[in-house]
Design a protein around this motif. Structure first.
Motif, short mmCIF file in Angstrom:
data_model
loop_
_atom_site.label_atom_id
_atom_site.label_comp_id
_atom_site.label_asym_id
_atom_site.label_seq_id
_atom_site.Cartn_x
_atom_site.Cartn_y
_atom_site.Cartn_z
N LYS A 1 -5.48 1.04 -1.01
CA LYS A 1 -6.27 2.27 -1.00
C LYS A 1 -7.08 2.40 0.29
O LYS A 1 -7.64 3.44 0.55
N THR A 2 -7.16 1.33 1.06
CA THR A 2 -7.90 1.35 2.33
C THR A 2 -6.90 1.12 3.47
O THR A 2 -5.72 0.91 3.24
N ARG A 3 -7.42 1.10 4.70
CA ARG A 3 -6.54 1.04 5.87
C ARG A 3 -6.12 -0.37 6.28
O ARG A 3 -5.16 -0.53 7.02
N SER A 4 -6.87 -1.38 5.87
CA SER A 4 -6.53 -2.74 6.30
C SER A 4 -6.67 -3.72 5.14
O SER A 4 -7.34 -3.44 4.14
N SER B 1 -10.43 -4.64 4.64
CA SER B 1 -11.24 -3.62 3.96
C SER B 1 -10.83 -3.54 2.48
O SER B 1 -11.66 -3.26 1.61
N GLU B 2 -9.58 -3.84 2.20
CA GLU B 2 -9.11 -3.86 0.81
C GLU B 2 -9.77 -4.98 0.01
O GLU B 2 -10.09 -4.82 -1.17
N GLN C 1 -1.00 -4.95 -0.59
CA GLN C 1 -0.40 -4.80 0.75
C GLN C 1 1.12 -5.01 0.67
O GLN C 1 1.88 -4.26 1.27
#
Length: 175
Positions: free
Chosen positions: A71-74, A77-78, A65
């Motif tokens: 690779k994910t939206r949050s 979720s990462e 981040q």
């Protein structure tokens, strides 16, 4: 009951893990997470060997981040994605996210040191019994974990299951 760890590489950031069993509202929790109403990762503890496994995934998620390479939206979720040995996001959610019928859940929250209200807000939403995070191994399914991470019996002779799992999590991006 909960386990809080400072992230040494990210001053001011902490990871708190909370383990619940006899959860009665898994469906509601999962939907709240999908809708972005819960500030935390909801993980199926049957696929966890040790709290260190979650800490490694959370540390990697915060790092990605920070450098803008998730690779994910949050962030949450990462964390779930980083637990998986594969690069398939939907597969990671199937294996490591909670399902409607689950009776136990590991809640992981990344927060600043002064954000204690965030933790109590998340805890209040779970209808279940909080147990010590260190008890996660009593809820895990070692056979499923070995199969998912493709751990051979020879590997356990020179290390333990946690070592093998964390090694695969750490190297999935380079393999």
């Amino acid at each position: 009951m909960d386990h809080t760890q400072d992230l040494e590489l990210f001053p001011g950031r902490r990871v708190t893990q909370m383990l619940f069993k006899e959860v009665k509202n898994a469906t509601e929790l999962r939907q709240s997470a999908v809708d972005g109403q819960i500030s935390g990762a909801l993980i199926n503890p049957t696929m966890l060997v040790d709290p260190l496994q979650v800490l490694v995934a959370a540390n990697k998620a915060v790092h990605l981040q920070t450098i803008g390479k998730m690779k994910t939206r949050s962030l949450y979720s990462e964390i779930i994605f980083n637990l998986s040995p594969t690069n398939n996001i939907s597969e990671a959610f199937k294996r490591f996210g909670i399902s409607d019928g689950d009776e136990s859940v590991m809640v992981v929250v990344v927060h600043k040191k002064d954000e204690v209200q965030l933790l109590s807000d998340v805890t209040a939403r779970v209808d279940g019994q909080q147990v010590p995070v260190e008890d996660v191994s009593s809820l895990s399914d070692p056979a499923k974990i070995k199969k998912l991470y493709k751990i051979a019996p020879q590997e356990e002779k020179c290390g333990n299951l946690l070592d093998a799992v964390v090694c695969r999590m750490a190297t999935k991006d380079v393999m």
